[in-house]
Design a protein around this motif. Structure first.
Motif, mmCIF file in Angstrom:
data_model
loop_
_atom_site.group_PDB
_atom_site.id
_atom_site.type_symbol
_atom_site.label_atom_id
_atom_site.label_comp_id
_atom_site.label_asym_id
_atom_site.label_seq_id
_atom_site.Cartn_x
_atom_site.Cartn_y
_atom_site.Cartn_z
ATOM 1 N N TYR A 5 2.778 31.580 -72.851
ATOM 2 C CA TYR A 5 2.984 30.207 -72.930
ATOM 3 C C TYR A 5 1.487 29.284 -72.541
ATOM 4 O O TYR A 5 0.849 29.871 -71.732
ATOM 5 C CB TYR A 5 3.912 29.463 -72.052
ATOM 6 C CG TYR A 5 5.376 30.081 -72.143
ATOM 7 C CD1 TYR A 5 5.857 31.060 -71.294
ATOM 8 C CD2 TYR A 5 6.318 29.600 -73.080
ATOM 9 C CE1 TYR A 5 7.219 31.580 -71.513
ATOM 10 C CE2 TYR A 5 7.508 29.801 -73.395
ATOM 11 C CZ TYR A 5 7.924 31.113 -72.543
ATOM 12 O OH TYR A 5 9.155 31.180 -72.787
ATOM 13 N N TRP B 135 1.477 33.381 -63.605
ATOM 14 C CA TRP B 135 0.329 32.406 -64.104
ATOM 15 C C TRP B 135 -1.055 33.581 -64.333
ATOM 16 O O TRP B 135 -1.045 34.366 -63.625
ATOM 17 C CB TRP B 135 -0.076 31.356 -62.903
ATOM 18 C CG TRP B 135 -1.518 30.895 -63.100
ATOM 19 C CD1 TRP B 135 -1.770 29.570 -64.053
ATOM 20 C CD2 TRP B 135 -2.798 31.121 -62.458
ATOM 21 N NE1 TRP B 135 -2.921 29.319 -63.905
ATOM 22 C CE2 TRP B 135 -3.595 30.201 -63.260
ATOM 23 C CE3 TRP B 135 -3.238 32.069 -61.870
ATOM 24 C CZ2 TRP B 135 -5.064 30.268 -62.809
ATOM 25 C CZ3 TRP B 135 -4.411 32.206 -61.395
ATOM 26 C CH2 TRP B 135 -5.338 31.270 -61.975
ATOM 27 N N GLN C 265 5.373 35.839 -69.441
ATOM 28 C CA GLN C 265 6.677 36.178 -68.934
ATOM 29 C C GLN C 265 6.996 37.485 -69.650
ATOM 30 O O GLN C 265 7.340 37.376 -71.097
ATOM 31 C CB GLN C 265 7.765 35.327 -69.168
ATOM 32 C CG GLN C 265 9.072 35.329 -68.436
ATOM 33 C CD GLN C 265 10.154 34.296 -68.719
ATOM 34 O OE1 GLN C 265 9.952 33.577 -69.676
ATOM 35 N NE2 GLN C 265 10.863 34.175 -67.694
ATOM 36 N N ASN D 50 -3.571 25.621 -68.849
ATOM 37 C CA ASN D 50 -3.270 26.749 -68.358
ATOM 38 C C ASN D 50 -2.402 27.698 -69.209
ATOM 39 O O ASN D 50 -1.624 27.333 -70.325
ATOM 40 C CB ASN D 50 -2.014 26.566 -67.215
ATOM 41 C CG ASN D 50 -2.546 25.801 -65.967
ATOM 42 O OD1 ASN D 50 -2.912 26.581 -64.955
ATOM 43 N ND2 ASN D 50 -3.112 24.602 -66.275
ATOM 44 N N VAL E 220 0.469 30.962 -69.069
ATOM 45 C CA VAL E 220 1.575 31.753 -68.316
ATOM 46 C C VAL E 220 2.171 32.739 -69.105
ATOM 47 O O VAL E 220 2.317 32.455 -70.308
ATOM 48 C CB VAL E 220 2.269 30.557 -67.805
ATOM 49 C CG1 VAL E 220 3.492 31.356 -66.928
ATOM 50 C CG2 VAL E 220 1.791 29.600 -66.662
ATOM 51 N N LEU F 110 8.001 34.380 -64.267
ATOM 52 C CA LEU F 110 6.759 33.683 -64.818
ATOM 53 C C LEU F 110 5.707 34.198 -63.957
ATOM 54 O O LEU F 110 5.605 34.370 -62.913
ATOM 55 C CB LEU F 110 6.825 32.115 -64.556
ATOM 56 C CG LEU F 110 7.916 31.526 -65.153
ATOM 57 C CD1 LEU F 110 8.217 29.923 -65.156
ATOM 58 C CD2 LEU F 110 8.013 31.848 -66.777
#
Lengths: 118, 110
Positions: free
Chosen positions: A95, A47, A39, A35, A37, A45
């Motif tokens: 991330y 997705w 920020q 995945n 994600v 956060l």
């Protein structure tokens, strides 16, 4: 040690493109869903996308659908996020992480910063 | 894909217990037992503390526990310690085969 390392973050102009990479080590990469994600500075956060092991099952958040493309190369233990038509609101730390089940995100990489200038 | 609802902040004194709620809908929290909780210290990447609503990964203190009732999941931290001060995020799988996060809760240890 299981590890994911993101790279490719940079300062880019609005409307531009950027490709992020996520290099994995320490586990059987081909087994696992990966995945992304993000920020935004000082925010929570969000997705972005996931890609399953065989690359056939992919999902995106509405906020990036049609602009971002996720892909993987199991031979290189890597996942990629191709980002285009970038907007100021795409500015964030991005991330990548292994999904060990459903939303069992472990571990996370250290993140890579994307800044979109207007 | 509306975000799950969490309180913006909670606080507690050392040794006390606190609970953080995470409210979703029948299309995410209420449908699946795929709710996770993440802890994030300033400048660090998030770390999973609970997955599948109640399961603690290896290495996570048993002071952390999770539960769910209907469309609301909860994270409880007992025996609060200074090191628990951090941001906490819940997350759920959805019936659209996507993932949704909560807005995050800042935990302050007084």
């Amino acid at each position: 040690e299981v590890q994911l390392v993101e790279s490719g973050g940079d300062l880019v102009q609005r409307g531009g493109s950027l490709r992020l990479s996520c290099a994995a080590s320490g586990f059987t990469f081909s087994c696992c869903t990966i995945n992304w994600v993000r920020q935004a500075p000082g925010q929570g956060l969000e997705w972005i996308a996931y890609i399953k092991s065989d690359s056939r099952t992919i999902a995106y958040a509405d906020s990036v659908k049609g602009r971002f493309t996720i892909s993987r190369d199991n031979a290189k233990n890597s996942v990629f996020l191709q980002m285009s038509s970038l907007r100021a609101e795409d500015t964030a730390v991005y991330y990548c992480m292994r999904d060990r089940g459903y939303v069992f995100f472990d571990p996370w990489g250290q993140g890579t910063l994307v800044t979109v200038s207007s | 894909q509306s975000a799950l609802t969490q309180p913006a902040s909670v606080s507690g004194s050392p040794g006390q217990s606190i609970t953080i709620s995470c409210t979703g809908t029948s299309s995410d929290v209420g449908y699946y037992n795929y709710v996770s909780w993440f802890q994030q210290h300033p400048g660090k990447a998030p770390k999973v503390m609970i997955y599948d609503v109640t399961v603690r990964p290896s290495g996570v203190s048993n002071r952390f526990s999770g539960s769910k009732s209907g469309d609301t999941a909860s994270l409880t931290i007992s025996g609060l310690q200074a090191e628990d001060e951090a941001d906490y995020y819940c997350s759920s799988y959805t019936t659209s085969s996507t993932v949704v996060f909560g807005g995050g809760t800042k935990l302050t240890v007084l």
